[in-house]
Design an enzyme around this catalytic site. Structure first.
Site, mmCIF file in Angstrom:
data_model
loop_
_atom_site.group_PDB
_atom_site.id
_atom_site.type_symbol
_atom_site.label_atom_id
_atom_site.label_comp_id
_atom_site.label_asym_id
_atom_site.label_seq_id
_atom_site.Cartn_x
_atom_site.Cartn_y
_atom_site.Cartn_z
ATOM 1 N N TYR A 36 -76.678 33.812 9.678
ATOM 2 C CA TYR A 36 -76.141 34.420 10.889
ATOM 3 C C TYR A 36 -74.893 33.657 11.351
ATOM 4 O O TYR A 36 -74.973 32.617 11.995
ATOM 5 C CB TYR A 36 -77.184 34.448 11.994
ATOM 6 C CG TYR A 36 -78.447 35.204 11.657
ATOM 7 C CD1 TYR A 36 -78.485 36.103 10.585
ATOM 8 C CD2 TYR A 36 -79.613 35.030 12.393
ATOM 9 C CE1 TYR A 36 -79.643 36.793 10.269
ATOM 10 C CE2 TYR A 36 -80.769 35.726 12.082
ATOM 11 C CZ TYR A 36 -80.783 36.595 11.015
ATOM 12 O OH TYR A 36 -81.937 37.280 10.706
ATOM 13 N N SER A 47 -86.156 44.001 14.106
ATOM 14 C CA SER A 47 -85.608 45.292 14.566
ATOM 15 C C SER A 47 -86.692 46.200 15.145
ATOM 16 O O SER A 47 -86.751 47.399 14.841
ATOM 17 C CB SER A 47 -84.870 46.008 13.417
ATOM 18 O OG SER A 47 -83.753 45.270 12.997
ATOM 19 N N PRO A 48 -87.573 45.663 16.013
ATOM 20 C CA PRO A 48 -88.625 46.515 16.584
ATOM 21 C C PRO A 48 -88.085 47.557 17.556
ATOM 22 O O PRO A 48 -88.818 48.478 17.925
ATOM 23 C CB PRO A 48 -89.519 45.494 17.313
ATOM 24 C CG PRO A 48 -88.579 44.388 17.687
ATOM 25 C CD PRO A 48 -87.623 44.286 16.527
ATOM 26 N N LEU A 49 -86.810 47.427 17.939
ATOM 27 C CA LEU A 49 -86.180 48.424 18.814
ATOM 28 C C LEU A 49 -85.192 49.295 18.052
ATOM 29 O O LEU A 49 -84.294 49.908 18.637
ATOM 30 C CB LEU A 49 -85.494 47.724 19.997
ATOM 31 C CG LEU A 49 -86.423 46.872 20.858
ATOM 32 C CD1 LEU A 49 -85.659 46.241 22.012
ATOM 33 C CD2 LEU A 49 -87.600 47.690 21.368
ATOM 34 N N GLY A 50 -85.360 49.347 16.723
ATOM 35 C CA GLY A 50 -84.568 50.271 15.922
ATOM 36 C C GLY A 50 -83.071 50.011 15.974
ATOM 37 O O GLY A 50 -82.289 50.952 15.999
ATOM 38 N N ARG A 51 -82.670 48.729 15.997
ATOM 39 C CA ARG A 51 -81.248 48.347 16.039
ATOM 40 C C ARG A 51 -80.539 48.961 17.241
ATOM 41 O O ARG A 51 -79.382 49.363 17.170
ATOM 42 C CB ARG A 51 -80.541 48.723 14.732
ATOM 43 C CG ARG A 51 -81.277 48.208 13.496
ATOM 44 C CD ARG A 51 -80.535 48.483 12.220
ATOM 45 N NE ARG A 51 -81.391 48.286 11.058
ATOM 46 C CZ ARG A 51 -81.722 47.103 10.531
ATOM 47 N NH1 ARG A 51 -81.241 46.000 11.062
ATOM 48 N NH2 ARG A 51 -82.515 47.016 9.481
ATOM 49 N N GLY A 52 -81.287 49.049 18.345
ATOM 50 C CA GLY A 52 -80.707 49.517 19.599
ATOM 51 C C GLY A 52 -80.910 50.988 19.886
ATOM 52 O O GLY A 52 -80.527 51.462 20.966
ATOM 53 N N HIS A 65 -85.211 33.823 2.943
ATOM 54 C CA HIS A 65 -84.600 35.007 3.535
ATOM 55 C C HIS A 65 -84.628 36.193 2.579
ATOM 56 O O HIS A 65 -84.870 37.335 2.991
ATOM 57 C CB HIS A 65 -83.154 34.668 3.935
ATOM 58 C CG HIS A 65 -82.622 35.521 5.032
ATOM 59 N ND1 HIS A 65 -81.526 35.163 5.783
ATOM 60 C CD2 HIS A 65 -83.018 36.712 5.535
ATOM 61 C CE1 HIS A 65 -81.284 36.091 6.685
ATOM 62 N NE2 HIS A 65 -82.169 37.043 6.547
ATOM 63 N N PHE A 92 -83.716 52.534 20.449
ATOM 64 C CA PHE A 92 -84.732 52.720 21.482
ATOM 65 C C PHE A 92 -84.240 52.099 22.789
ATOM 66 O O PHE A 92 -84.593 50.984 23.158
ATOM 67 C CB PHE A 92 -86.068 52.112 21.039
ATOM 68 C CG PHE A 92 -86.720 52.880 19.931
ATOM 69 C CD1 PHE A 92 -87.351 54.088 20.183
ATOM 70 C CD2 PHE A 92 -86.667 52.421 18.625
ATOM 71 C CE1 PHE A 92 -87.935 54.815 19.165
ATOM 72 C CE2 PHE A 92 -87.246 53.136 17.596
ATOM 73 C CZ PHE A 92 -87.879 54.343 17.852
#
Length: 327
Positions: free
Chosen positions: A55, A200-205, A121, A207
């Protein structure tokens, strides 16, 4: 709410913070914004951070290290290595010398002599996972790491690794629109005492409380190439998510908090790592662990978003290089 890493690891907050966004993967950010986000994480009771050498070529780790040195507060930290920085896409090196150099660099940037969790990774297919596990177990015995794990692996690989030494965690994408881990990986983690860490539990933004603005996906190189964010898939996905927004609004829940609560609801061995660039966005989902679903809520969410509802694959052919596929 706290959950344990692995069978015998430390207790950490049930929701952790993914720090990939500190390196600008999802839009421009500043050091000050990242530091403020870490402040907000601490205020929200988050005790666990997820980062990686990749990152920003260490930038995310450096920001975390600087924050801890300045604030005098320590988070539990997971970081990752094994991808060749500056190499071709899919060029990974899981050899002991490479992983040791990567780990030592991470420890230096973070300003610590040990991390709670260290992941490979991406797999290096030239080295059997059993051999890589021996390397990681050696790092644990040296006291450099509290435990180890793997990112984006299949259930069969987890079982092979666990035959050598206990695997503390496995990290794969998982959310209301990415459900592949339901096909064996979450179950294998439960059976083996391995924590499953959804990224990514919020779908990459996707949601969010408001639809993604026109042009945002096109402006971000990663999303611009992602099939789910390319028309006509994007519009089709937005239409389904709008129905979920209406459901959440009726419940007085924020969309990101409800989406994250759904992930937490899938098992007490899951520790999701939503990522964000700002303290404002963090506060939108920080209270997800307080949401309690009824059976009726679960049934309605399943009706709106049954498994397989998303239009388009989660990665393009170029993006999926190096990821283990199964089922």
């Amino acid at each position: 709410m706290m959950r344990r890493l692995g069978r015998n690891g430390p207790e950490v907050s049930a929701i952790a913070l993914g720090c990939m966004s500190f390196a600008g993967f999802y839009g421009k950010t500043t050091r000050e914004e990242s530091l403020a986000t870490l402040d907000a994480a601490r205020e929200a009771g988050i005790t666990f951070l997820d980062t990686a050498e990749l990152y920003g070529k260490g930038l995310s780790e450096q920001i975390i290290g600087d924050w801890m040195a300045d604030r005098g507060h320590r988070f539990q930290i997971a970081t990752k290595g094994g991808i060749v920085l500056g190499g071709a896409r899919g060029e990974n090196n899981n050899s002991e010398p490479h992983l040791r150099r990567a780990l030592e660099g991470s420890l230096t940037r973070l300003g610590v002599d040990r991390v709670a969790l260290y992941y490979v990774h991406r797999r290096d297919w030239s080295i059997p996972i059993e051999e890589v596990t021996e390397t990681l177990e050696g790092f644990r015995q040296e006291g450099l790491i509290g435990g180890f794990g793997y990112s984006e692996i299949a259930p069969n690989s987890l079982r092979r690794a666990a035959s050598v030494a206990p695997v503390m965690a496995v990290q794969n994408e998982y959310s209301l629109w990415t459900r592949q881990p339901d096909l064996g990986l979450i179950r294998a983690c439960k059976e083996l005492g391995t924590t499953f860490v959804p990224f990514s539990p919020l779908g990459r933004g996707i949601f969010s409380d408001t639809p993604m603005p026109n042009g945002r996906a096109e402006a971000l190189p990663f999303l611009h190439a992602n099939p789910r964010f390319v028309e006509p898939n994007l519009s089709a996905n937005q239409a389904v998510i709008q129905r979920f927004r209406e459901f959440c609004r009726a419940k007085n829940w924020s969309v990101p908090a409800a989406a994250l609560a759904w992930v937490l609801d899938q098992g007490d061995h899951l520790v999701p790592i939503p990522a964000t660039r700002t303290a404002t966005h963090l506060r939108e989902w920080a209270g997800a662990s307080e949401i309690e679903f009824t059976d009726q809520d679960r049934a309605e969410i399943d009706r709106i978003m049954p498994p397989g509802w998303a239009h388009g694959d989660r990665y393009s052919d170029a993006q999926i290089v190096g990821i283990e596929r199964y089922c």
